[in-house]
Design a protein around this motif. Structure first.
Motif, PDB file in Angstrom:
ATOM      1  N   GLU A 119       0.871  -1.171   0.000  1.00 52.90           N
ATOM      2  CA  GLU A 119       0.000   0.000   0.000  1.00 52.90           C
ATOM      3  C   GLU A 119       0.906   1.219   0.000  1.00 52.90           C
ATOM      4  O   GLU A 119       1.928   1.229   0.679  1.00 52.90           O
ATOM      5  CB  GLU A 119      -0.855   0.032   1.265  1.00 52.90           C
ATOM      6  N   LEU A 120       0.509   2.221  -0.739  1.00 52.60           N
ATOM      7  CA  LEU A 120       1.356   3.402  -0.869  1.00 52.60           C
ATOM      8  C   LEU A 120       0.660   4.614  -0.283  1.00 52.60           C
ATOM      9  O   LEU A 120      -0.570   4.725  -0.350  1.00 52.60           O
ATOM     10  CB  LEU A 120       1.657   3.670  -2.347  1.00 52.60           C
ATOM     11  N   ASP A 121       1.439   5.517   0.294  1.00 55.27           N
ATOM     12  CA  ASP A 121       0.844   6.785   0.717  1.00 55.27           C
ATOM     13  C   ASP A 121       0.815   7.748  -0.474  1.00 55.27           C
ATOM     14  O   ASP A 121       1.150   7.379  -1.596  1.00 55.27           O
ATOM     15  CB  ASP A 121       1.587   7.363   1.928  1.00 55.27           C
ATOM     16  N   GLU A 122       0.405   8.991  -0.194  1.00 55.73           N
ATOM     17  CA  GLU A 122       0.197   9.920  -1.313  1.00 55.73           C
ATOM     18  C   GLU A 122       1.469  10.191  -2.103  1.00 55.73           C
ATOM     19  O   GLU A 122       1.437  10.437  -3.308  1.00 55.73           O
ATOM     20  CB  GLU A 122      -0.349  11.258  -0.792  1.00 55.73           C
ATOM     21  N   SER A 123       2.612  10.154  -1.440  1.00 57.62           N
ATOM     22  CA  SER A 123       3.848  10.452  -2.155  1.00 57.62           C
ATOM     23  C   SER A 123       4.471   9.200  -2.759  1.00 57.62           C
ATOM     24  O   SER A 123       5.578   9.260  -3.282  1.00 57.62           O
ATOM     25  CB  SER A 123       4.853  11.132  -1.224  1.00 57.62           C
ATOM     26  N   GLY A 124       3.739   8.086  -2.695  1.00 60.41           N
ATOM     27  CA  GLY A 124       4.225   6.874  -3.336  1.00 60.41           C
ATOM     28  C   GLY A 124       5.153   6.052  -2.466  1.00 60.41           C
ATOM     29  O   GLY A 124       5.748   5.088  -2.928  1.00 60.41           O
ATOM     30  N   GLU A 125       5.264   6.399  -1.169  1.00 52.15           N
ATOM     31  CA  GLU A 125       6.106   5.611  -0.280  1.00 52.15           C
ATOM     32  C   GLU A 125       5.328   4.402   0.215  1.00 52.15           C
ATOM     33  O   GLU A 125       4.160   4.526   0.587  1.00 52.15           O
ATOM     34  CB  GLU A 125       6.538   6.462   0.931  1.00 52.15           C
ATOM     35  N   PRO A 126       5.967   3.221   0.233  1.00 49.78           N
ATOM     36  CA  PRO A 126       5.261   2.035   0.722  1.00 49.78           C
ATOM     37  C   PRO A 126       5.000   2.134   2.228  1.00 49.78           C
ATOM     38  O   PRO A 126       5.900   2.469   2.989  1.00 49.78           O
ATOM     39  CB  PRO A 126       6.233   0.883   0.407  1.00 49.78           C
ATOM     40  N   GLY A 181       2.042  -3.902   3.645  1.00 52.09           N
ATOM     41  CA  GLY A 181       2.188  -4.995   2.700  1.00 52.09           C
ATOM     42  C   GLY A 181       3.651  -5.362   2.492  1.00 52.09           C
ATOM     43  O   GLY A 181       4.524  -4.932   3.249  1.00 52.09           O
ATOM     44  N   THR A 182       3.894  -6.163   1.456  1.00 55.99           N
ATOM     45  CA  THR A 182       5.256  -6.595   1.151  1.00 55.99           C
ATOM     46  C   THR A 182       5.530  -6.336  -0.321  1.00 55.99           C
ATOM     47  O   THR A 182       4.744  -6.730  -1.179  1.00 55.99           O
ATOM     48  CB  THR A 182       5.419  -8.110   1.424  1.00 55.99           C
ATOM     49  N   CYS A 183       6.617  -5.645  -0.606  1.00 58.10           N
ATOM     50  CA  CYS A 183       6.958  -5.413  -2.000  1.00 58.10           C
ATOM     51  C   CYS A 183       8.462  -5.165  -2.134  1.00 58.10           C
ATOM     52  O   CYS A 183       9.165  -4.959  -1.140  1.00 58.10           O
ATOM     53  CB  CYS A 183       6.181  -4.242  -2.595  1.00 58.10           C
ATOM     54  N   ILE A 184       8.929  -5.184  -3.364  1.00 63.94           N
ATOM     55  CA  ILE A 184      10.361  -5.015  -3.616  1.00 63.94           C
ATOM     56  C   ILE A 184      10.812  -3.612  -3.205  1.00 63.94           C
ATOM     57  O   ILE A 184      11.912  -3.424  -2.690  1.00 63.94           O
ATOM     58  CB  ILE A 184      10.657  -5.255  -5.118  1.00 63.94           C
ATOM     59  N   ALA A 185       9.961  -2.629  -3.428  1.00 66.39           N
ATOM     60  CA  ALA A 185      10.355  -1.229  -3.213  1.00 66.39           C
ATOM     61  C   ALA A 185      10.688  -0.939  -1.755  1.00 66.39           C
ATOM     62  O   ALA A 185      11.377   0.036  -1.460  1.00 66.39           O
ATOM     63  CB  ALA A 185       9.250  -0.285  -3.690  1.00 66.39           C
ATOM     64  N   GLN A 186      10.209  -1.799  -0.835  1.00 74.13           N
ATOM     65  CA  GLN A 186      10.537  -1.576   0.583  1.00 74.13           C
ATOM     66  C   GLN A 186      12.033  -1.669   0.846  1.00 74.13           C
ATOM     67  O   GLN A 186      12.527  -1.131   1.828  1.00 74.13           O
ATOM     68  CB  GLN A 186       9.813  -2.607   1.452  1.00 74.13           C
ATOM     69  N   PRO A 190       4.517  16.250  -2.157  1.00 74.20           N
ATOM     70  CA  PRO A 190       4.347  15.414  -3.333  1.00 74.20           C
ATOM     71  C   PRO A 190       4.866  16.143  -4.574  1.00 74.20           C
ATOM     72  O   PRO A 190       4.636  17.337  -4.755  1.00 74.20           O
ATOM     73  CB  PRO A 190       2.827  15.217  -3.406  1.00 74.20           C
ATOM     74  N   HIS A 191       5.612  15.420  -5.388  1.00 77.23           N
ATOM     75  CA  HIS A 191       6.107  16.006  -6.621  1.00 77.23           C
ATOM     76  C   HIS A 191       5.144  15.707  -7.749  1.00 77.23           C
ATOM     77  O   HIS A 191       4.589  14.626  -7.811  1.00 77.23           O
ATOM     78  CB  HIS A 191       7.465  15.415  -6.988  1.00 77.23           C
ATOM     79  N   THR A 192       4.963  16.651  -8.601  1.00 79.27           N
ATOM     80  CA  THR A 192       4.241  16.332  -9.822  1.00 79.27           C
ATOM     81  C   THR A 192       5.254  15.893 -10.864  1.00 79.27           C
ATOM     82  O   THR A 192       6.425  16.244 -10.781  1.00 79.27           O
ATOM     83  CB  THR A 192       3.487  17.558 -10.347  1.00 79.27           C
ATOM     84  N   GLY A 193       4.794  15.156 -11.807  1.00 70.32           N
ATOM     85  CA  GLY A 193       5.678  14.756 -12.889  1.00 70.32           C
ATOM     86  C   GLY A 193       6.568  13.600 -12.488  1.00 70.32           C
ATOM     87  O   GLY A 193       6.201  12.749 -11.692  1.00 70.32           O
ATOM     88  N   LEU A 194       7.763  13.613 -13.054  1.00 73.04           N
ATOM     89  CA  LEU A 194       8.629  12.458 -12.943  1.00 73.04           C
ATOM     90  C   LEU A 194       9.246  12.367 -11.565  1.00 73.04           C
ATOM     91  O   LEU A 194       9.583  13.362 -10.966  1.00 73.04           O
ATOM     92  CB  LEU A 194       9.767  12.597 -13.950  1.00 73.04           C
ATOM     93  N   VAL A 195       9.422  11.168 -11.093  1.00 74.63           N
ATOM     94  CA  VAL A 195      10.179  10.993  -9.865  1.00 74.63           C
ATOM     95  C   VAL A 195      11.387  10.107 -10.146  1.00 74.63           C
ATOM     96  O   VAL A 195      12.520  10.540 -10.074  1.00 74.63           O
ATOM     97  CB  VAL A 195       9.306  10.413  -8.746  1.00 74.63           C
ATOM     98  N   ALA A 196      11.143   8.896 -10.486  1.00 70.64           N
ATOM     99  CA  ALA A 196      12.261   7.982 -10.723  1.00 70.64           C
ATOM    100  C   ALA A 196      11.885   7.026 -11.841  1.00 70.64           C
ATOM    101  O   ALA A 196      10.734   6.648 -11.985  1.00 70.64           O
ATOM    102  CB  ALA A 196      12.582   7.206  -9.456  1.00 70.64           C
TER     103      ALA A 196
END
Lengths: 118, 236
Positions: free
Chosen positions: A43-50, A53-58, B3-9
């Motif tokens: 599960e990701l927060d608004e900024s895309g941080e995990p 759950g379990t995933c590779i990105a952790q 939060p960034h808009t657009g590209l991150v990685a």
């Protein structure tokens, strides 16, 4: 005297600058194929941080150059500066790559032609 | 964190594969690039060296342009086949590597310890396999500009999928968090779609260069039988 196709070079550079400086604003902000895979299962927060759950990105660490003034294709993290960062990137890439290739190139020597045996 | 808009990685981060495997692929990347530097020289002259610098800059620009492939999933150019067709595989691998290096150093995109894996996948595997496909199709590529564009499309599609297989291999050797079969299925599935975008971009780019300056397309130039020797001395 030179026979370099300078007009073609200039046109090619202009296209690259327009793509990085202008068209980049229209780029998709969804994660790319690789990131989508590494985030699968979390599960990701608004900024895309995990966050669950379990995933590779952790396993991914904070980026060593996250403090770079051009980090995340922005100028100092400011919104709306992607195009400027892109133009800088194009010019830096051209300077580094063009410089390296210029140093590596075969010098043209009139009396010497590449051997035909190759 | 705002939060960034657009590209991150866009590329592998640090820690996605473990340290020993990162070091191993770092070594592979260094050896591969040393070989490319040694061989690139013969493909670089006063005309092609500036072209190769521009090709690298173009790949940097186009890699910023993520295009949607599925809801919530995007893709971007990797560029191996594009570079190989325009400036040759050795110079081309260096072009992609320089882009990846600058992205990691300046743009915080792609981990520093993951440079070896990223370079191996996109700059070495993608470029050389893409070039191999293009060479295999050279008879079609030299027939017409349409044939060249078809060749570019196919080579680029293959380059995208095999680069993603490079990741699957590295993950199998030193990654954790998701079943290997799932990683394989998702990576190849996503990249089969991304490869269509890669193919279209590569075909359009190579087609445009061939229309303007066919002498600057490495793939079809090197298939011509004669080395054109100009008698006028060129002084640099």
């Amino acid at each position: 005297m030179t026979r370099l196709p300078v007009a073609f070079y200039a046109g090619f550079l202009l296209v690259a600058l327009l793509l990085a400086g202008v068209v980049s604003y229209a780029a998709s902000s969804s994660p790319d194929g690789l990131d989508a895979v590494t985030r699968t299962g979390c599960e990701l927060d608004e900024s895309g941080e995990p966050v669950g759950g379990t995933c590779i990105a952790q396993n991914a660490g904070e980026h060593a150059t996250a403090a770079s003034p051009l980090a995340d294709y922005t100028l100092g993290g400011s919104e709306g500066t992607t195009g400027i960062a892109g133009v800088v990137g194009v010019l830096v890439t051209l300077a580094v790559a063009g410089g390296l290739f210029w140093v590596l190139r075969r010098r043209s020597a009139p009396s010497e032609t590449p051997s035909r045996g190759e | 964190m705002e939060p960034h808009t657009g590209l991150v990685a866009m590329h592998m981060s640090d820690g996605i594969v473990n340290a020993p495997i990162s070091v191993l692929f770092g070594l592979i990347a260094v050896l591969g690039l040393a070989f490319c530097v040694a061989r690139a020289r013969r493909d670089l002259d006063d005309r092609t060296a500036p072209m190769a610098g521009l090709v690298a800059a173009f790949v940097f620009a186009v890699q910023m342009l993520n295009f949607p492939v599925l809801p919530g999933v995007s893709g971007h150019l990797l560029g191996g086949a594009l570079c190989a067709i325009l400036v040759g595989p050795y110079v081309g691998a260096l072009c992609v590597s320089i882009v990846l290096l600058l992205q990691a150093l300046l743009f915080a995109d792609g981990g520093l310890s993951a440079l070896g894996t990223n370079i191996t996948n996109m700059a070495l595997i993608g470029t050389f396999v893409g070039y191999g496909v293009a060479v295999a199709m050279r008879r079609i590529a030299t027939r017409s500009r349409g044939g060249l564009m078809l060749t570019a499309f196919v080579a680029a599609w293959v380059n995208t999928v095999v680069a993603s297989l490079g990741f699957v291999l590295e993950y199998a050797l030193g990654g954790q968090g998701l079943a290997l079969g799932t990683v394989f299925g998702l990576m190849t599935g996503f990249h089969a779609l991304i490869g269509i975008g890669e193919g279209i971009i590569t075909a359009l780019t190579v087609g445009a260069v061939a229309a303007a300056r066919p002498d600057l397309v490495y793939l079809t130039r090197t298939s011509s039988p004669s080395l054109e020797i100009r008698t006028q001395g060129v002084r640099s």
